[in-house]
Design a protein around this motif. Structure first.
Motif, PDB file in Angstrom:
ATOM      1  N   TYR A   2       1.009  -1.244  -0.081  1.00  0.00           N
ATOM      2  CA  TYR A   2      -0.197   0.010  -0.032  1.00  0.00           C
ATOM      3  C   TYR A   2       0.968   1.157  -0.020  1.00  0.00           C
ATOM      4  O   TYR A   2       2.035   1.084   0.431  1.00  0.00           O
ATOM      5  CB  TYR A   2      -0.995   0.001   1.154  1.00  0.00           C
ATOM      6  N   ALA A   3       0.423   2.175  -0.429  1.00  0.00           N
ATOM      7  CA  ALA A   3       1.115   3.860  -0.533  1.00  0.00           C
ATOM      8  C   ALA A   3       0.303   4.534   0.480  1.00  0.00           C
ATOM      9  O   ALA A   3      -0.636   4.335   0.872  1.00  0.00           O
ATOM     10  CB  ALA A   3       0.920   4.159  -1.769  1.00  0.00           C
ATOM     11  N   LYS A   4       1.125   5.056   1.145  1.00  0.00           N
ATOM     12  CA  LYS A   4       0.684   5.983   2.336  1.00  0.00           C
ATOM     13  C   LYS A   4       1.304   7.443   2.269  1.00  0.00           C
ATOM     14  O   LYS A   4       2.166   7.708   1.754  1.00  0.00           O
ATOM     15  CB  LYS A   4       0.841   5.415   3.761  1.00  0.00           C
ATOM     16  N   LEU A   5       0.379   8.533   2.738  1.00  0.00           N
ATOM     17  CA  LEU A   5       0.913   9.738   2.752  1.00  0.00           C
ATOM     18  C   LEU A   5       1.382  10.202   4.124  1.00  0.00           C
ATOM     19  O   LEU A   5       0.942   9.911   5.142  1.00  0.00           O
ATOM     20  CB  LEU A   5      -0.532  10.690   2.625  1.00  0.00           C
ATOM     21  N   ASN A   6       2.670  10.589   3.999  1.00  0.00           N
ATOM     22  CA  ASN A   6       3.439  10.729   5.448  1.00  0.00           C
ATOM     23  C   ASN A   6       2.977  12.170   6.005  1.00  0.00           C
ATOM     24  O   ASN A   6       2.553  12.959   5.078  1.00  0.00           O
ATOM     25  CB  ASN A   6       5.018  10.643   5.028  1.00  0.00           C
ATOM     26  N   THR A   7       3.456  12.403   7.095  1.00  0.00           N
ATOM     27  CA  THR A   7       3.170  13.624   7.863  1.00  0.00           C
ATOM     28  C   THR A   7       3.780  14.917   7.083  1.00  0.00           C
ATOM     29  O   THR A   7       3.369  15.940   7.068  1.00  0.00           O
ATOM     30  CB  THR A   7       3.318  13.780   9.412  1.00  0.00           C
ATOM     31  N   ASN A   8       4.918  14.524   6.762  1.00  0.00           N
ATOM     32  CA  ASN A   8       5.857  15.777   6.067  1.00  0.00           C
ATOM     33  C   ASN A   8       5.442  15.739   4.411  1.00  0.00           C
ATOM     34  O   ASN A   8       6.056  16.459   3.512  1.00  0.00           O
ATOM     35  CB  ASN A   8       7.072  15.373   6.093  1.00  0.00           C
ATOM     36  N   VAL A  14       4.549   0.699   1.142  1.00  0.00           N
ATOM     37  CA  VAL A  14       5.004  -0.181   2.056  1.00  0.00           C
ATOM     38  C   VAL A  14       4.579  -1.738   1.481  1.00  0.00           C
ATOM     39  O   VAL A  14       3.397  -1.955   0.853  1.00  0.00           O
ATOM     40  CB  VAL A  14       4.058  -0.295   3.495  1.00  0.00           C
ATOM     41  N   MET A  15       5.610  -2.599   1.618  1.00  0.00           N
ATOM     42  CA  MET A  15       5.245  -3.914   0.791  1.00  0.00           C
ATOM     43  C   MET A  15       5.775  -5.229   1.895  1.00  0.00           C
ATOM     44  O   MET A  15       6.697  -4.904   2.349  1.00  0.00           O
ATOM     45  CB  MET A  15       5.917  -4.132  -0.495  1.00  0.00           C
ATOM     46  N   GLY A  16       4.840  -5.994   1.659  1.00  0.00           N
ATOM     47  CA  GLY A  16       5.386  -7.248   2.602  1.00  0.00           C
ATOM     48  C   GLY A  16       5.320  -8.481   1.375  1.00  0.00           C
ATOM     49  O   GLY A  16       4.995  -8.379   0.424  1.00  0.00           O
ATOM     50  N   LEU A  44       7.476  -5.791  -8.595  1.00  0.00           N
ATOM     51  CA  LEU A  44       7.522  -5.079  -9.335  1.00  0.00           C
ATOM     52  C   LEU A  44       6.281  -4.474  -9.739  1.00  0.00           C
ATOM     53  O   LEU A  44       5.690  -3.148  -9.733  1.00  0.00           O
ATOM     54  CB  LEU A  44       8.286  -5.302 -10.795  1.00  0.00           C
ATOM     55  N   GLY A  45       5.187  -5.262 -10.066  1.00  0.00           N
ATOM     56  CA  GLY A  45       3.810  -5.058 -10.220  1.00  0.00           C
ATOM     57  C   GLY A  45       3.027  -4.237  -9.347  1.00  0.00           C
ATOM     58  O   GLY A  45       2.527  -3.275  -9.387  1.00  0.00           O
ATOM     59  N   LEU A  46       3.171  -4.882  -7.943  1.00  0.00           N
ATOM     60  CA  LEU A  46       2.593  -4.269  -6.900  1.00  0.00           C
ATOM     61  C   LEU A  46       3.326  -2.959  -6.777  1.00  0.00           C
ATOM     62  O   LEU A  46       2.437  -1.727  -6.277  1.00  0.00           O
ATOM     63  CB  LEU A  46       2.673  -4.847  -5.725  1.00  0.00           C
ATOM     64  N   GLY A  47       4.569  -2.660  -6.961  1.00  0.00           N
ATOM     65  CA  GLY A  47       5.220  -1.431  -6.737  1.00  0.00           C
ATOM     66  C   GLY A  47       4.848  -0.380  -7.695  1.00  0.00           C
ATOM     67  O   GLY A  47       4.352   0.693  -7.251  1.00  0.00           O
ATOM     68  N   TYR A  48       4.758  -0.863  -9.121  1.00  0.00           N
ATOM     69  CA  TYR A  48       4.026   0.196 -10.029  1.00  0.00           C
ATOM     70  C   TYR A  48       2.708   0.526  -9.628  1.00  0.00           C
ATOM     71  O   TYR A  48       2.058   1.800 -10.035  1.00  0.00           O
ATOM     72  CB  TYR A  48       4.064  -0.587 -11.451  1.00  0.00           C
ATOM     73  N   HIS A  49       1.957  -0.613  -9.269  1.00  0.00           N
ATOM     74  CA  HIS A  49       0.414  -0.210  -9.042  1.00  0.00           C
ATOM     75  C   HIS A  49       0.279   1.018  -7.819  1.00  0.00           C
ATOM     76  O   HIS A  49      -0.368   1.695  -8.031  1.00  0.00           O
ATOM     77  CB  HIS A  49      -0.202  -1.396  -8.312  1.00  0.00           C
ATOM     78  N   GLU A  50       1.182   0.905  -6.750  1.00  0.00           N
ATOM     79  CA  GLU A  50       1.103   1.805  -5.859  1.00  0.00           C
ATOM     80  C   GLU A  50       1.629   3.230  -6.291  1.00  0.00           C
ATOM     81  O   GLU A  50       1.304   4.309  -5.789  1.00  0.00           O
ATOM     82  CB  GLU A  50       1.925   1.346  -4.507  1.00  0.00           C
TER      83      GLU A  50
END
Length: 196
Positions: A2-8, A14-16, A44-50
């Motif tokens: 999943y992709a997440k927006l950080n406080t900054n 994040v990938m498991g 790679l596919g999951l990374g590109y998706h995120e």
């Protein structure tokens, strides 16, 4: 993953390995070399998706965060994410991002196979209904809608919401469509909601 927006105001992906390992087991990929190749393609596919989420999705969820009913907001966020996944599947075909297509197609083969989709039961849970529907109502038109009465009776509404979402290229405006769709789903499913 999943992709997440950080406080900054930066983003993290994040990938498991749980999903990757489960898929490799499910498809009985035992050969070491094949496992490594398949795992690399999936990562790679999951990374590109995120990365596409970071590029195309309103990660702040502004309109959802303003909702007073937190239970409904949580459901709307889930619905929005599922719809955004479908939007990414659609939009990736009209943008030129080198090297992504092979990995996206690989993910499609592994994670969205027709056999698995047909095994979903509409009565199981809202997530299955949405995922099933999004996989059989393609952007280019309806493909095998099936004869389930719940879907048959609501086909026009589903297609209407999906088309409205997919044709809206402003990410914040898509969230408003997701909220509207969630309101419709809550009403149609009779899902009990906490009071504001």
């Amino acid at each position: 993953a999943y992709a997440k927006l950080n406080t900054n105001s930066t983003f993290s992906i994040v990938m498991g390995d749980e999903l990757v390992l489960n898929v490799l087991e499910k498809f009985k990929v035992k050969n070491r070399e094949k496992r490594i190749k398949a795992a690399v393609k999936m990562y790679l596919g999951l990374g590109y998706h995120e990365e596409f989420h970071i590029r195309y999705t309103d990660m702040t969820l502004g309109p959802i965060n303003k909702l007073r009913n937190k239970q409904f907001a949580g459901l709307a966020a889930n619905v929005n994410n599922i719809l955004e996944d479908a939007y990414i599947q659609y939009v990736r075909g009209i943008v030129d991002v080198p090297m992504t297509e092979e990995y996206f197609e690989f993910l499609d083969q592994l994670l969205f196979t027709t056999k698995d989709i047909k095994e979903f039961k509409f009565e199981d849970e809202l997530g299955n209904v949405l995922n099933y529907t999004l996989n059989i109502l393609k952007r280019r038109g309806i493909r095998k809608i099936g004869d389930h009465p719940w879907i048959a009776e609501r086909k026009a509404e589903f297609v209407g919401f999906l088309n409205k979402f997919m044709n809206q290229h402003n990410p914040t405006a898509r969230i408003e469509v997701a909220i509207e769709f969630t309101e419709w789903l809550v009403k149609e499913f009779g899902i009990p909601m906490d009071k504001d």
